[in-house]
Design a protein around this motif. Structure first.
Motif, mmCIF file in Angstrom:
data_model
loop_
_atom_site.group_PDB
_atom_site.id
_atom_site.type_symbol
_atom_site.label_atom_id
_atom_site.label_comp_id
_atom_site.label_asym_id
_atom_site.label_seq_id
_atom_site.Cartn_x
_atom_site.Cartn_y
_atom_site.Cartn_z
ATOM 1 N N GLY A 34 0.774 -1.234 0.000
ATOM 2 C CA GLY A 34 0.000 0.000 0.000
ATOM 3 C C GLY A 34 0.800 1.277 0.000
ATOM 4 O O GLY A 34 0.240 2.360 -0.225
ATOM 5 N N THR A 35 2.102 1.224 0.279
ATOM 6 C CA THR A 35 2.918 2.432 0.265
ATOM 7 C C THR A 35 2.983 2.982 -1.156
ATOM 8 O O THR A 35 3.273 2.246 -2.101
ATOM 9 C CB THR A 35 4.337 2.144 0.778
ATOM 10 N N ARG A 36 2.739 4.266 -1.286
ATOM 11 C CA ARG A 36 2.741 4.899 -2.611
ATOM 12 C C ARG A 36 4.008 5.727 -2.804
ATOM 13 O O ARG A 36 4.381 6.530 -1.943
ATOM 14 C CB ARG A 36 1.511 5.792 -2.788
ATOM 15 N N PHE A 37 4.621 5.517 -3.936
ATOM 16 C CA PHE A 37 5.757 6.316 -4.374
ATOM 17 C C PHE A 37 5.364 7.026 -5.664
ATOM 18 O O PHE A 37 4.398 6.634 -6.331
ATOM 19 C CB PHE A 37 6.986 5.443 -4.623
ATOM 20 N N GLU A 38 6.107 8.044 -6.012
ATOM 21 C CA GLU A 38 5.977 8.647 -7.333
ATOM 22 C C GLU A 38 7.336 8.582 -8.010
ATOM 23 O O GLU A 38 8.366 8.908 -7.399
ATOM 24 C CB GLU A 38 5.492 10.086 -7.233
ATOM 25 N N VAL A 39 7.328 8.153 -9.252
ATOM 26 C CA VAL A 39 8.568 7.968 -9.998
ATOM 27 C C VAL A 39 8.584 8.926 -11.181
ATOM 28 O O VAL A 39 7.652 8.948 -11.985
ATOM 29 C CB VAL A 39 8.709 6.516 -10.492
ATOM 30 N N GLY A 40 9.618 9.720 -11.252
ATOM 31 C CA GLY A 40 9.789 10.661 -12.362
ATOM 32 C C GLY A 40 11.263 10.932 -12.564
ATOM 33 O O GLY A 40 12.121 10.345 -11.897
ATOM 34 N N SER A 41 11.576 11.821 -13.465
ATOM 35 C CA SER A 41 12.967 12.183 -13.724
ATOM 36 C C SER A 41 13.196 13.633 -13.316
ATOM 37 O O SER A 41 12.290 14.474 -13.416
ATOM 38 C CB SER A 41 13.319 11.998 -15.200
ATOM 39 N N VAL A 42 14.402 13.916 -12.847
ATOM 40 C CA VAL A 42 14.755 15.290 -12.512
ATOM 41 C C VAL A 42 14.662 16.126 -13.789
ATOM 42 O O VAL A 42 15.188 15.732 -14.834
ATOM 43 C CB VAL A 42 16.168 15.365 -11.912
ATOM 44 N N ARG A 43 13.978 17.239 -13.717
ATOM 45 C CA ARG A 43 13.714 18.056 -14.907
ATOM 46 C C ARG A 43 15.003 18.369 -15.665
ATOM 47 O O ARG A 43 16.012 18.773 -15.081
ATOM 48 C CB ARG A 43 13.028 19.365 -14.512
ATOM 49 N N GLY A 44 14.947 18.147 -16.978
ATOM 50 C CA GLY A 44 16.081 18.430 -17.839
ATOM 51 C C GLY A 44 17.151 17.368 -17.840
ATOM 52 O O GLY A 44 18.213 17.560 -18.443
ATOM 53 N N THR A 45 16.901 16.235 -17.175
ATOM 54 C CA THR A 45 17.885 15.156 -17.108
ATOM 55 C C THR A 45 17.187 13.816 -17.338
ATOM 56 O O THR A 45 15.970 13.733 -17.411
ATOM 57 C CB THR A 45 18.596 15.103 -15.742
ATOM 58 N N SER A 46 17.993 12.761 -17.408
ATOM 59 C CA SER A 46 17.454 11.402 -17.494
ATOM 60 C C SER A 46 17.547 10.681 -16.153
ATOM 61 O O SER A 46 17.400 9.465 -16.094
ATOM 62 C CB SER A 46 18.226 10.603 -18.555
ATOM 63 N N CYS A 47 17.777 11.438 -15.088
ATOM 64 C CA CYS A 47 17.941 10.853 -13.754
ATOM 65 C C CYS A 47 16.590 10.449 -13.187
ATOM 66 O O CYS A 47 15.739 11.304 -12.901
ATOM 67 C CB CYS A 47 18.620 11.865 -12.834
ATOM 68 N N ASN A 48 16.377 9.150 -12.992
ATOM 69 C CA ASN A 48 15.123 8.643 -12.439
ATOM 70 C C ASN A 48 15.137 8.715 -10.916
ATOM 71 O O ASN A 48 16.100 8.291 -10.276
ATOM 72 C CB ASN A 48 14.893 7.190 -12.867
ATOM 73 N N VAL A 49 14.042 9.234 -10.355
ATOM 74 C CA VAL A 49 13.904 9.376 -8.911
ATOM 75 C C VAL A 49 12.602 8.726 -8.475
ATOM 76 O O VAL A 49 11.552 8.953 -9.079
ATOM 77 C CB VAL A 49 13.917 10.858 -8.486
ATOM 78 N N ALA A 50 12.671 7.900 -7.436
ATOM 79 C CA ALA A 50 11.478 7.365 -6.779
ATOM 80 C C ALA A 50 11.294 8.136 -5.483
ATOM 81 O O ALA A 50 12.149 8.086 -4.598
ATOM 82 C CB ALA A 50 11.633 5.872 -6.508
ATOM 83 N N LEU A 51 10.192 8.859 -5.384
ATOM 84 C CA LEU A 51 9.943 9.762 -4.272
ATOM 85 C C LEU A 51 8.914 9.160 -3.327
ATOM 86 O O LEU A 51 7.857 8.687 -3.766
ATOM 87 C CB LEU A 51 9.452 11.108 -4.794
ATOM 88 N N GLY A 52 9.209 9.174 -2.017
ATOM 89 C CA GLY A 52 8.287 8.604 -1.042
ATOM 90 C C GLY A 52 8.178 9.440 0.209
ATOM 91 O O GLY A 52 9.085 10.217 0.539
ATOM 92 N N LEU A 53 7.055 9.287 0.917
ATOM 93 C CA LEU A 53 6.779 10.002 2.156
ATOM 94 C C LEU A 53 6.806 9.009 3.311
ATOM 95 O O LEU A 53 6.085 8.010 3.286
ATOM 96 C CB LEU A 53 5.414 10.687 2.073
ATOM 97 N N THR A 54 7.604 9.285 4.334
ATOM 98 C CA THR A 54 7.751 8.338 5.445
ATOM 99 C C THR A 54 6.901 8.685 6.653
ATOM 100 O O THR A 54 6.649 7.835 7.496
ATOM 101 C CB THR A 54 9.209 8.286 5.925
ATOM 102 N N SER A 55 6.502 9.932 6.794
ATOM 103 C CA SER A 55 5.906 10.479 8.008
ATOM 104 C C SER A 55 7.019 10.676 9.040
ATOM 105 O O SER A 55 8.180 10.333 8.819
ATOM 106 C CB SER A 55 4.799 9.583 8.569
ATOM 107 N N LYS A 56 6.652 11.237 10.204
ATOM 108 C CA LYS A 56 7.644 11.600 11.212
ATOM 109 C C LYS A 56 8.147 10.378 11.975
ATOM 110 O O LYS A 56 7.415 9.408 12.177
ATOM 111 C CB LYS A 56 7.042 12.591 12.209
ATOM 112 N N GLY A 57 9.393 10.448 12.417
ATOM 113 C CA GLY A 57 9.933 9.439 13.311
ATOM 114 C C GLY A 57 10.886 8.461 12.650
ATOM 115 O O GLY A 57 10.737 8.117 11.476
#
Length: 387
Positions: A34-57
């Protein structure tokens, strides 16, 4: 997913949005739990990034970090966001990158007081070196409006605990400054992410923008003003670091033809300079005065990959025999290598993924041995291509 990506994690939505704004066309990627990530590339590059939210702690950060590592097999994990400065020498808006992380809540309570027993994780040497280089270039920050000073990058310890620290005069605040007086910043997630990276063989970097001074001003008008600026500065430096990390990864795992050309050039050089000389060779063969070095070609299937892993086994044994690899590291490395050999023979997507993860853990074990890292990098890339 391919291992040609960087995972970036944040604790707060504000921090998440600061990174997301730098990604082109982010797409939702859902973990099976159920954990959701968003995957995109850094603007102007081919660098793939998977972005996630952990919450505090630290606890939730560790769990989500491990999920991200297992899901994406990243080149590195960057934890990005805001933090409080422990000393006035660090300016609001500046970025602190952790040279090491203290889990400062470890301790023992005795009759004469609370004694510190922290756990500590050091930042990977290669990432620290690259980050220092980018800081010297000083071209990563967004143009500042007006005549504000550009943010600077500071390198030092970060203290990670389980409470929001918002005082300089409380007993806890005084204890932290007494026992961790080299820490530049304080926050609540870095220790969990560092532990997850350590257990999974994934390099971790902690990048924090300074939004307050942990002095009772959290949630003030000044804090609300500085939080988005600090988050944006941390996101700017982290995404630049991610781009450079992937660039270095691609150079390390260059195509076989390029590696062969480099080896041919080395052969010619040795042929011209090593007449009647004794040359020590870790792996390969010598014909006359020509030295032929083994390279790790791109594996076309599991059989080729197994052969390369067996070759790496010989290199580990050679380093141990020469005394350049200590016994404990060699033993653990051989255990991981044996595990990788078993999973490499499975010939299924799941076994291929396990192979990649095991090899990444192995790479972390031998990170202090450049020759072994260089030999292992194309094998990791080849295993990733088969995954």
């Amino acid at each position: 997913m391919s291992n040609g990506s960087v995972v970036i994690l944040t604790a707060l939505n504000l921090e998440y949005q600061a990174v997301r704004q730098r990604l082109a066309d982010p797409q939702v990627h859902r973990h099976e739990r159920g954990t959701r990530f968003e995957v995109g590339s850094v603007r102007g590059t081919s660098c793939n990034v998977a972005l996630g939210l952990t919450s505090k702690g630290n606890h939730s950060a560790a769990v989500i970090a491990e999920r991200a590592i297992q899901e994406f097999s990243p080149v590195a994990v960057l934890f990005v966001g805001v933090a409080g400065a422990l000393w006035d020498t660090t300016r609001l808006g500046d970025v602190v990158m952790a040279s090491h992380v203290y889990a400062y809540h470890g301790g023992t309570s005795e009759d004469d007081g609370l004694k510190a027993r922290p756990r500590v994780w050091e930042a990977p040497h290669g990432i620290s070196q690259l980050a220092s280089h980018l800081a010297r270039l000083n071209d990563w920050a967004d143009p500042a409006p007006g005549h504000e000073d550009a943010p600077q990058v500071r390198f030092g310890a970060i203290a990670a605990g389980e409470i929001v620290q918002n005082s300089r005069i409380s007993a806890e605040a005084k204890w932290i400054r007494r026992h961790y007086n080299d820490a530049l910043a304080i926050e609540m997630e870095a220790a969990g992410v560092a532990q997850a990276g350590h257990l999974n063989g994934a390099p971790v970097a902690i990048v924090r923008g300074i939004s307050d001074r942990a002095d009772g001003t959290k949630n003030s008008a000044e804090d609300r003003n500085w939080q988005p600026k600090a988050a944006a500065n941390a996101a700017a430096f982290a995404t630049r670091l991610a781009v450079e990390l992937l660039g270095e990864q691609e150079e390390t795992a260059m195509p076989r033809d390029d590696r062969v050309r480099s080896t041919d050039q080395l052969d010619r050089h040795v042929s011209n300079t090593a007449h009647n000389s004794t040359v020590g060779v870790m792996a390969g063969s010598v014909t006359g005065s020509n030295v032929h070095l083994n390279t790790a070609p791109k594996a076309s299937g599991p059989t080729d990959l197994i052969a390369e892993l067996e070759c790496f086994h010989d290199q580990l044994a050679w380093h141990r025999a020469e005394g350049t690899l200590d016994e404990d590291t060699c033993r653990e490395a051989l255990t991981d290598l044996d595990s990788a050999l078993r999973s490499a023979g499975g010939n299924t997507p799941e076994s291929s993924k396990r192979t990649v993860m095991t090899l990444r853990r192995l790479r972390g074990l031998v990170a202090e041995y450049p020759a072994l890292v260089a030999a292992l990098a194309p094998i990791v890339a080849a295993a990733g291509d088969l995954a």
